[in-house]
Design a protein around this motif. Structure first.
Motif, PDB file in Angstrom:
ATOM      1  N   PRO A 264     -30.805 -36.637   7.583  1.00  0.00           N
ATOM      2  CA  PRO A 264     -31.187 -35.467   8.471  1.00  0.00           C
ATOM      3  C   PRO A 264     -30.037 -34.500   8.747  1.00  0.00           C
ATOM      4  N   GLU A 265     -28.841 -34.763   8.052  1.00  0.00           N
ATOM      5  CA  GLU A 265     -27.713 -33.869   8.436  1.00  0.00           C
ATOM      6  C   GLU A 265     -28.172 -32.417   7.631  1.00  0.00           C
ATOM      7  N   ALA A 266     -28.881 -32.646   6.623  1.00  0.00           N
ATOM      8  CA  ALA A 266     -29.396 -31.230   5.793  1.00  0.00           C
ATOM      9  C   ALA A 266     -30.741 -30.889   6.324  1.00  0.00           C
ATOM     10  N   ALA A 267     -31.334 -31.246   7.167  1.00  0.00           N
ATOM     11  CA  ALA A 267     -32.416 -30.675   7.759  1.00  0.00           C
ATOM     12  C   ALA A 267     -31.829 -29.554   8.907  1.00  0.00           C
ATOM     13  N   VAL A 268     -32.506 -28.274   8.835  1.00  0.00           N
ATOM     14  CA  VAL A 268     -32.387 -27.582   9.816  1.00  0.00           C
ATOM     15  C   VAL A 268     -34.014 -26.945  10.295  1.00  0.00           C
ATOM     16  N   VAL A 269     -34.174 -26.991  11.416  1.00  0.00           N
ATOM     17  CA  VAL A 269     -35.530 -26.745  11.885  1.00  0.00           C
ATOM     18  C   VAL A 269     -35.593 -25.225  12.520  1.00  0.00           C
ATOM     19  N   VAL A 270     -36.365 -24.456  12.297  1.00  0.00           N
ATOM     20  CA  VAL A 270     -36.421 -23.225  12.763  1.00  0.00           C
ATOM     21  C   VAL A 270     -37.594 -22.804  13.821  1.00  0.00           C
ATOM     22  N   VAL A 271     -37.243 -22.681  15.263  1.00  0.00           N
ATOM     23  CA  VAL A 271     -38.523 -22.500  16.093  1.00  0.00           C
ATOM     24  C   VAL A 271     -38.409 -20.955  16.768  1.00  0.00           C
ATOM     25  N   ALA A 272     -39.470 -20.499  17.105  1.00  0.00           N
ATOM     26  CA  ALA A 272     -39.321 -19.119  17.742  1.00  0.00           C
ATOM     27  C   ALA A 272     -39.331 -19.290  19.116  1.00  0.00           C
ATOM     28  N   LYS A 273     -38.560 -18.599  19.702  1.00  0.00           N
ATOM     29  CA  LYS A 273     -38.562 -18.707  21.106  1.00  0.00           C
ATOM     30  C   LYS A 273     -39.608 -18.498  21.968  1.00  0.00           C
ATOM     31  N   SER A 274     -40.605 -17.693  21.595  1.00  0.00           N
ATOM     32  CA  SER A 274     -41.719 -17.327  22.464  1.00  0.00           C
ATOM     33  C   SER A 274     -42.948 -17.987  21.855  1.00  0.00           C
ATOM     34  N   ASP A 275     -42.782 -18.941  21.067  1.00  0.00           N
ATOM     35  CA  ASP A 275     -44.128 -19.451  20.222  1.00  0.00           C
ATOM     36  C   ASP A 275     -45.135 -19.837  21.172  1.00  0.00           C
ATOM     37  N   LEU A 276     -46.367 -19.560  21.115  1.00  0.00           N
ATOM     38  CA  LEU A 276     -47.514 -20.049  21.868  1.00  0.00           C
ATOM     39  C   LEU A 276     -48.308 -21.005  21.102  1.00  0.00           C
ATOM     40  N   TYR A 277     -48.140 -20.622  19.726  1.00  0.00           N
ATOM     41  CA  TYR A 277     -48.774 -21.770  18.795  1.00  0.00           C
ATOM     42  C   TYR A 277     -48.246 -23.263  18.849  1.00  0.00           C
ATOM     43  N   VAL A 278     -46.865 -23.220  18.217  1.00  0.00           N
ATOM     44  CA  VAL A 278     -46.263 -24.552  18.439  1.00  0.00           C
ATOM     45  C   VAL A 278     -45.340 -24.466  19.629  1.00  0.00           C
ATOM     46  N   THR A 279     -46.101 -25.106  20.514  1.00  0.00           N
ATOM     47  CA  THR A 279     -45.308 -25.147  21.892  1.00  0.00           C
ATOM     48  C   THR A 279     -44.376 -26.391  22.090  1.00  0.00           C
ATOM     49  N   ARG A 280     -43.299 -26.270  22.866  1.00  0.00           N
ATOM     50  CA  ARG A 280     -42.406 -27.167  23.036  1.00  0.00           C
ATOM     51  C   ARG A 280     -42.076 -27.432  24.541  1.00  0.00           C
ATOM     52  N   PRO A 281     -42.997 -27.711  25.330  1.00  0.00           N
ATOM     53  CA  PRO A 281     -42.763 -27.628  26.607  1.00  0.00           C
ATOM     54  C   PRO A 281     -42.022 -28.787  27.311  1.00  0.00           C
ATOM     55  N   ALA A 282     -40.812 -28.258  28.127  1.00  0.00           N
ATOM     56  CA  ALA A 282     -39.768 -29.198  28.663  1.00  0.00           C
ATOM     57  C   ALA A 282     -40.532 -29.964  29.591  1.00  0.00           C
ATOM     58  N   ASP A 283     -41.518 -29.687  30.187  1.00  0.00           N
ATOM     59  CA  ASP A 283     -41.988 -30.675  31.287  1.00  0.00           C
ATOM     60  C   ASP A 283     -43.285 -31.612  30.552  1.00  0.00           C
ATOM     61  N   ASP A 284     -43.304 -31.641  29.493  1.00  0.00           N
ATOM     62  CA  ASP A 284     -44.216 -32.468  28.679  1.00  0.00           C
ATOM     63  C   ASP A 284     -43.646 -33.835  28.283  1.00  0.00           C
ATOM     64  N   ASP A 285     -43.347 -35.043  28.926  1.00  0.00           N
ATOM     65  CA  ASP A 285     -43.020 -36.408  28.607  1.00  0.00           C
ATOM     66  C   ASP A 285     -43.416 -36.763  27.463  1.00  0.00           C
ATOM     67  N   MET A 286     -44.652 -36.402  27.017  1.00  0.00           N
ATOM     68  CA  MET A 286     -45.163 -36.979  25.637  1.00  0.00           C
ATOM     69  C   MET A 286     -44.645 -36.162  24.609  1.00  0.00           C
ATOM     70  N   ILE A 287     -43.714 -34.982  24.451  1.00  0.00           N
ATOM     71  CA  ILE A 287     -43.569 -34.577  23.252  1.00  0.00           C
ATOM     72  C   ILE A 287     -42.021 -34.751  23.128  1.00  0.00           C
ATOM     73  N   GLN A 288     -41.536 -35.429  22.254  1.00  0.00           N
ATOM     74  CA  GLN A 288     -40.433 -35.875  22.020  1.00  0.00           C
ATOM     75  C   GLN A 288     -39.151 -34.767  21.263  1.00  0.00           C
ATOM     76  N   ASP A 289     -38.233 -34.490  21.584  1.00  0.00           N
ATOM     77  CA  ASP A 289     -37.436 -33.559  20.770  1.00  0.00           C
ATOM     78  C   ASP A 289     -37.021 -33.854  19.534  1.00  0.00           C
ATOM     79  N   ILE A 290     -37.219 -33.133  18.656  1.00  0.00           N
ATOM     80  CA  ILE A 290     -37.279 -33.459  17.076  1.00  0.00           C
ATOM     81  C   ILE A 290     -35.650 -34.036  16.928  1.00  0.00           C
ATOM     82  N   THR A 291     -34.567 -33.550  17.668  1.00  0.00           N
ATOM     83  CA  THR A 291     -33.316 -34.211  17.455  1.00  0.00           C
ATOM     84  C   THR A 291     -33.320 -35.299  17.799  1.00  0.00           C
ATOM     85  N   GLU A 292     -34.120 -36.006  18.601  1.00  0.00           N
ATOM     86  CA  GLU A 292     -33.975 -37.437  18.766  1.00  0.00           C
ATOM     87  C   GLU A 292     -34.652 -38.254  17.767  1.00  0.00           C
ATOM     88  N   ILE A 293     -35.669 -37.682  17.198  1.00  0.00           N
ATOM     89  CA  ILE A 293     -36.128 -38.254  15.658  1.00  0.00           C
ATOM     90  C   ILE A 293     -35.422 -38.393  14.775  1.00  0.00           C
TER      91      ILE A 293
END
Length: 424
Positions: A352-381
């Motif tokens: 995982p140390e050689a994994a770099v994840v690129v996300v868009a700040k205002s992405d409406l397609y791939v959403t990362r809602p902070a208030d959704d406890d069913m969505i785990q942060d990728i850094t935890e996985i």
């Protein structure tokens, strides 16, 4: 909020899942395949898969190009999953004309939604990666896309929900074969990347391969669950068809796949949407009705949740009550997507140390809602991975951040070098 994301969805995005969920047998086969991946993918030699590789006429002084094809290993793993048109995997191999030093770096590139050819990935990724960074590329054609598109499919409009998961499973085993083949050809540093849909499929393939890879998923996240239930892409789903098919029998089939009881479903509805199915005019999900009247009543309540997720774009995208999905249908979509796409259900990355994840700040397609406890942060996985944020929405980043994607791929290979040196 990205205006470009909204406009592109409104004008260009093909409808998805016109024929519904797919059959339970397909879901069960895909689950069994995923379980088998925990022990590694079966090895296949190139002869058994009718492997072909042909060098193309030289068009650039910086690269050599080859076209290749082979029978998808998924046809051996589960012969009935891929339609006939999708059974041959085709790829473009792009290599630097003159390698510098002893390193031979090659990166696989998976296709984004709607990318039916090699041209864009070759023009904006493979050719400049070879020219500027001495990194070779393998551009893979997705099942259900390009020459692998079934005749009865319109553009990128995958007909069944299960087809999306079949695509992912095929790309996992096809990527495994290609990575092993590259390794056997002497390419000693390997990576895998993709943008959007391609980014998530690259994540799955990297996890299953099991060896150290430079892993660069761009504009994707830990699961597709939220994207297909509350993101902009969800408004392309044929919810009327999905809802009409959600009979008690189909509900039972899906429950057997996601392993949820009726009470667990009701608890999730309350936790996420503030009310159960019965609160919105439906009976319990085991004997729910699908009348258009209850659908509209439920939809008007659910719009508030969509508005929280999408802001003012919710009313723009779901223009009539008839097209707004009801909560129980959306929840089953969400749970199915999470079952098959959540990275926590797949093996951990070898590096995982050689994994770099690129996300868009205002992405409406791939959403990362902070208030959704069913969505785990990728850094935890993937503990130890890096997340980089680019300005823009999903579409604008896809169109304008190719230079960023290339740099990140090179950076991930450098991280892989550091990791490998530390192991010696």
């Amino acid at each position: 909020m990205s205006l470009v994301d909204k406009v592109v969805k409104r004008v260009l995005l093909t409808s998805l899942f016109n024929d519904g969920w797919g059959d339970q047998e397909t879901f069960i086969k895909l689950l069994q395949l995923r379980q088998s991946y925990k022990g590694g993918v079966s090895s296949y030699d190139s002869n058994s898969l009718n492997f072909k590789l042909t060098e193309l006429k030289k068009t650039s002084k910086f690269v050599r190009n080859y076209t290749g094809s082979f029978t998808s290993p998924l046809c051996s793993e589960s012969p009935d999953l891929l339609p006939r048109e999708s059974q041959t995997c085709r790829f473009l191999l792009t290599l630097p004309t003159d390698w510098r030093g002893s390193e031979r770096r090659v990166c696989l590139h998976y296709a984004a939604t709607g990318d039916h050819s090699f041209w864009r990935r070759y023009r904006f990724l493979a050719h400049p990666l070879a020219k500027d960074y001495q990194i070779g590329s393998v551009i893979v054609e997705n099942p259900f896309y390009g020459t692998r598109k079934p005749r009865n499919q319109v553009r990128s409009g995958i007909r069944y929900v299960s087809d999306l998961f079949t695509m992912g499973s095929a790309l996992v085993v096809e990527g495994d074969f290609l990575l092993n083949w590259l390794q056997g050809q002497g390419y000693n540093k390997l990576g895998i990347s993709g943008v959007s849909l391609g980014g998530h499929n690259a994540s799955l393939a990297s996890a299953v391969w099991g060896g150290p890879l430079a892993t660069v998923p761009c504009l994707s996240w830990s699961t597709a669950a939220h994207s297909f239930s509350e993101g902009i892409i969800s408004s392309a789903c044929m919810w009327d068809v999905l809802q009409d098919q959600l009979s008690p029998g189909k509900i039972q089939e899906i429950r057997e796949v996601i392993k949820k009881t009726d009470s667990e479903i009701q608890d999730l509805l309350v936790r996420r949407y503030g009310s159960s199915a019965s609160d919105s005019g439906n009976s319990s999900s085991s004997n729910r009705t699908a009348s258009s009247g209850s659908r509209v009543a439920n939809s008007s309540q659910y719009l508030s949740t969509l508005s929280n997720s999408l802001g003012s774009s919710a009313s723009l995208l779901y223009s009539t009550p008839r097209t707004i999905p009801d909560k129980i249908t959306v929840l089953y979509m969400r749970l199915l997507m999470d079952e098959f796409s959540n990275l926590k259900h797949y093996p951990p990355l070898a590096c995982p140390e050689a994994a770099v994840v690129v996300v868009a700040k205002s992405d409406l397609y791939v959403t990362r809602p902070a208030d959704d406890d069913m969505i785990q942060d990728i850094t935890e996985i993937w503990p130890g991975c890096e997340v980089r944020v680019v300005n823009g929405g999903h579409i604008s980043s896809y169109l304008t951040h190719n230079h960023t994607f290339r740099k990140v791929i090179n950076d991930a290979f450098n991280k892989l070098d550091v990791w490998l040196e530390g192991r010696n």
